[in-house]
Motif scaffolding. Structure first.
Motif, short mmCIF file in Angstrom:
data_model
loop_
_atom_site.label_atom_id
_atom_site.label_comp_id
_atom_site.label_asym_id
_atom_site.label_seq_id
_atom_site.Cartn_x
_atom_site.Cartn_y
_atom_site.Cartn_z
N VAL A 3 11.58 -53.84 -107.45
CA VAL A 3 12.63 -54.77 -107.84
C VAL A 3 13.12 -55.58 -106.64
N LEU A 4 13.44 -54.92 -105.52
CA LEU A 4 13.84 -55.68 -104.34
C LEU A 4 12.69 -56.57 -103.87
N PHE A 5 11.45 -56.07 -104.03
CA PHE A 5 10.27 -56.83 -103.65
C PHE A 5 9.33 -56.97 -104.83
N ALA A 6 8.69 -58.11 -104.93
CA ALA A 6 7.61 -58.29 -105.90
C ALA A 6 6.37 -57.57 -105.39
N PRO A 7 5.52 -57.08 -106.27
CA PRO A 7 4.29 -56.41 -105.81
C PRO A 7 3.41 -57.35 -105.02
N ILE A 8 2.70 -56.80 -104.05
CA ILE A 8 1.62 -57.53 -103.37
C ILE A 8 0.39 -57.43 -104.27
N VAL A 9 -0.27 -58.55 -104.49
CA VAL A 9 -1.37 -58.61 -105.45
C VAL A 9 -2.70 -58.73 -104.72
N LEU A 10 -3.64 -57.85 -105.07
CA LEU A 10 -5.02 -57.92 -104.58
C LEU A 10 -5.94 -58.19 -105.75
N GLU A 11 -6.87 -59.10 -105.58
CA GLU A 11 -7.83 -59.38 -106.65
C GLU A 11 -8.98 -58.39 -106.59
N ASN A 12 -9.35 -57.87 -107.75
CA ASN A 12 -10.51 -56.98 -107.89
C ASN A 12 -11.69 -57.84 -108.32
N SER A 65 -13.69 -56.68 -101.86
CA SER A 65 -12.86 -57.62 -101.12
C SER A 65 -13.12 -57.49 -99.63
N ASP A 66 -12.67 -58.50 -98.86
CA ASP A 66 -12.95 -58.57 -97.43
C ASP A 66 -11.85 -57.87 -96.65
N TYR A 67 -12.18 -56.74 -96.09
CA TYR A 67 -11.24 -55.96 -95.28
C TYR A 67 -10.86 -56.70 -94.00
N ASN A 68 -11.85 -57.28 -93.34
CA ASN A 68 -11.64 -57.84 -92.00
C ASN A 68 -10.57 -58.92 -91.97
N SER A 69 -10.51 -59.75 -93.00
CA SER A 69 -9.62 -60.91 -92.98
C SER A 69 -8.26 -60.66 -93.61
N PHE A 70 -8.02 -59.47 -94.15
CA PHE A 70 -6.76 -59.22 -94.84
C PHE A 70 -5.63 -59.12 -93.82
N GLY A 115 -0.27 -62.80 -86.75
CA GLY A 115 -1.53 -63.24 -87.33
C GLY A 115 -2.64 -62.21 -87.34
N ALA A 116 -2.38 -60.99 -86.91
CA ALA A 116 -3.44 -59.96 -86.86
C ALA A 116 -3.89 -59.59 -88.27
N THR A 117 -5.15 -59.23 -88.37
CA THR A 117 -5.74 -58.77 -89.62
C THR A 117 -6.13 -57.30 -89.49
N LEU A 118 -6.51 -56.70 -90.61
CA LEU A 118 -6.97 -55.31 -90.57
C LEU A 118 -8.19 -55.17 -89.67
N GLY A 119 -9.07 -56.17 -89.72
CA GLY A 119 -10.26 -56.11 -88.87
C GLY A 119 -9.93 -56.14 -87.39
N ASP A 120 -8.84 -56.81 -87.03
CA ASP A 120 -8.45 -56.88 -85.61
C ASP A 120 -8.11 -55.51 -85.05
N ARG A 131 -11.60 -49.59 -95.13
CA ARG A 131 -12.82 -50.28 -95.55
C ARG A 131 -13.33 -49.76 -96.90
N ALA A 132 -13.25 -48.45 -97.09
CA ALA A 132 -13.77 -47.88 -98.33
C ALA A 132 -13.03 -48.43 -99.54
N SER A 133 -11.70 -48.54 -99.46
CA SER A 133 -10.93 -49.04 -100.59
C SER A 133 -11.24 -50.51 -100.87
N PHE A 134 -11.40 -51.31 -99.82
CA PHE A 134 -11.71 -52.72 -100.02
C PHE A 134 -13.12 -52.90 -100.59
N ARG A 135 -14.04 -51.98 -100.24
CA ARG A 135 -15.37 -52.06 -100.85
C ARG A 135 -15.30 -51.81 -102.34
N THR A 136 -14.43 -50.92 -102.78
CA THR A 136 -14.37 -50.61 -104.21
C THR A 136 -13.88 -51.78 -105.04
N ILE A 137 -13.16 -52.73 -104.42
CA ILE A 137 -12.74 -53.93 -105.17
C ILE A 137 -13.50 -55.16 -104.67
#
Length: 393
Positions: free
Chosen positions: A171-180, A152-157, A113-118, A144-150
Motif C-alpha cells: 500500500v505505501l509502495f506499488a509493486p515492482i513489476v517484472l515481465e515473464n 530476463s536479463d540479470y546483468n542490466s537490471f 546507476g549500478a546494475t545486478l551485473g555490476d 541469475r537462476a531466478s532471472f533465467r526462469t523468467i
C-alpha cells in the motif's frame, strides 16, 4: 556470512553498527585485514537489504560512507506520505509510491546507476537479496537462476529497483513489476525437472520456479517487501547453502577456510507496547500492524531453527567437497558458528521502551541512528564473547 533483517531504517542503523564493529576488529590471522574484509556473503531484506546491497557494491571500505549516504539523510522526503484523498486513491489502486520515489532516491544517493551485473565486478561480498512474489506467495531471489526462469536479463537490471522491491511495504509502495518472457524464451529452452523435495518449503520454491514457465496467467511478476516471506533473510541464505558445493562461498575461500561465522542481525520488533494496559483498542492501524508482525515473527523464529539445522548439514557438504573433490589438506578441520544478534534480547527497560517507539520508517534522527548502531556494536561484542555463539559440530 551475514544476514541483515528487515525493519526499514531501524534495521539499516542496527546492521550498520554490526558492520562498523566488524570493520574495527583486526583479523587475528592476517595482518592488515579486518573481520569486515572477511565477509564473503551478505543477505538482506528491506532496510537490511539497502545496507547489504551497499556493502556488496562498495565493499568493506564503503561502510563508513553508508551513514552519510543513507542514515544521515531523509529518504522519506522523496515519498508521498501525507494522508490526502489523492494518496488514499493511489493506495487503493495498488500503492501510493512508485519507482519515481524510493527507487530513484536509492539510485541517486546509494547505487549511482549500478546494475545486478555490476556486483560481480566490484570484488565485494556476494549479495543475497529477495522480494515477495505475490502470485506465488514465495520469495523471488535477485540472482541469475531466478532471472533465467523468467527469461530476463540479470546483468542490466537496476540494483536500485531490486532493493526497492525488497523494501516495498504494501500500500505505501506499488509493486515492482517484472515481465515473464515465457513461453517464447530466447534464453532457456525449457525448465528442467526438479527432484521431489522432502521439505515443504523447498518443494514450494521448486514448484514456483517451474510455474514461471507453465502458468498461462503469470505474465508479470508483482514484487513487494521481501520481509513478508523472509524477514531475517535466512531462507535466502539457506537456499544458497543448498546449491552445489561450495555455494554460497567462492571456491578459493571454501578450499582454505577453517572457521566460518554466520551472523544474523535481527532488528525486528517482537513483544511490547501499550495495547494491553487498558480494555480499549487496539485501533485499526495497531491491530493490522500487530497482526502482520505476529505472522512475520512466527515465521522468523521457525527460520532460525531451520538455519541451525541447515548450517550443520551445509558444513558436512562442505567437508565432503573439500575432501573428495578438492582434496584439501586437513579438509575436515572446519568450524561453523551461528551468532544471532536481536533487538528483542535487549533487557534494559528504558532501551526496550525506546526501541518499541522506532517502528517502521525510512528516516531516523541522529540520536536514533547512534542509539541503534550502538546496540549493534554492543550485541556483536557480547555475541562473539558469550552464549550467542552456537558451535555446529
Amino acid at each position: 556470512m551475514l544476514a541483515l533483517s528487515g525493519g526499514g531504517a531501524r534495521s539499516a542503523a542496527f546492521g550498520y553498527g554490526v558492520l562498523s564493529a566488524l570493520a574495527e576488529q583486526q583479523d587475528p590471522e592476517e595482518t592488515g585485514r579486518t573481520l569486515a574484509d572477511d565477509i564473503a556473503v551478505v543477505a538482506g531484506v528491506s532496510g537490511g537489504g539497502m545496507l547489504a546491497a551497499y556493502l556488496a557494491l562498495h565493499g568493506p571500505s564503503g561502510i563508513p560512507a553508508f551513514k552519510h549516504d543513507f542514515l544521515d539523510r531523509d529518504p522519506e522526503a522523496s515519498l508521498r506520505t501525507a494522508i490526502t484523498p489523492d494518496n488514499l486513491l493511489r493506495g487503493y489502486r495498488g500503492g501510493i509510491n512508485d519507482l519515481t520515489g524510493l527507487a530513484a532516491w536509492l539510485d541517486a544517493h546509494l547505487y549511482h546507476g549500478a546494475t545486478l551485473g555490476d556486483l560481480e565486478r566490484t570484488g565485494g561480498p556476494r549479495l543475497l537479496l529477495h522480494a515477495t512474489d505475490l502470485y506465488n506467495r514465495a520469495p523471488f531471489s535477485f540472482d541469475r537462476a531466478s532471472f533465467r526462469t523468467i527469461c530476463s536479463d540479470y546483468n542490466s537490471f537496476p540494483l536500485s529497483h531490486a532493493v526497492a522491491a525488497s523494501s516495498a511495504v504494501p500500500v505505501l509502495f506499488a509493486p515492482i513489476v517484472l515481465e515473464n518472457f515465457n513461453p517464447a524464451c530466447p534464453l532457456v529452452p525449457g525448465v528442467p525437472a526438479t527432484p521431489a523435495a522432502s521439505s515443504a518449503v523447498v518443494s514450494h520454491l521448486q514448484e514456483t520456479q517451474a510455474r514461471y514457465a507453465t502458468a498461462p496467467d503469470l505474465r508479470y511478476l508483482k514484487l513487494l517487501d521481501g520481509g513478508l516471506v523472509d524477514n531475517l533473510a535466512t531462507q535466502n541464505l539457506m537456499k544458497s547453502m543448498r546449491g552445489p558445493a561450495p555455494s554460497p562461498l567462492p571456491e578459493a575461500t571454501a578450499r582454505e577456510v577453517r572457521r566460518i561465522v554466520v551472523i544474523v542481525a535481527d532488528a525486528s520488533l517482537r513483544v511490547g507496547g501499550d495495547m494491553s494496559t487498558t480494555t480499549d483498542g487496539p485501533g485499526a492501524l495497531d491491530a493490522i500492524t500487530a497482526s502482520i508482525d505476529a505472522m512475520i515473527d512466527v515465521s522468523s523464529r521457525a527460520s532460525l531453527d531451520r538455519l541451525q539445522e541447515e548450517t550443520g548439514r551445509w558444513r558436512q557438504r562442505l567437508i565432503r567437497w573439500r575432501c573428495d573433490a578438492v582434496r584439501t589438506q586437513d579438509c575436515d578441520k572446519l568450524e561453523v558458528r551461528l551468532v544471532r544478534l536481536s533487538l528483542a534480547d535487549i533487557r534494559a527497560p528504558e532501551a526496550r521502551a525506546r526501541i518499541l517507539r522506532l517502528r517502521y520508517k525510512l528516516s531516523l534522527k541522529a540520536d536514533e541512528v547512534d542509539f541503534l548502531s550502538g546496540l549493534g556494536r554492543d550485541l556483536l561484542a557480547a555475541g562473539l564473547r558469550h552464549d550467542r555463539i552456537i558451535a555446529t559440530r
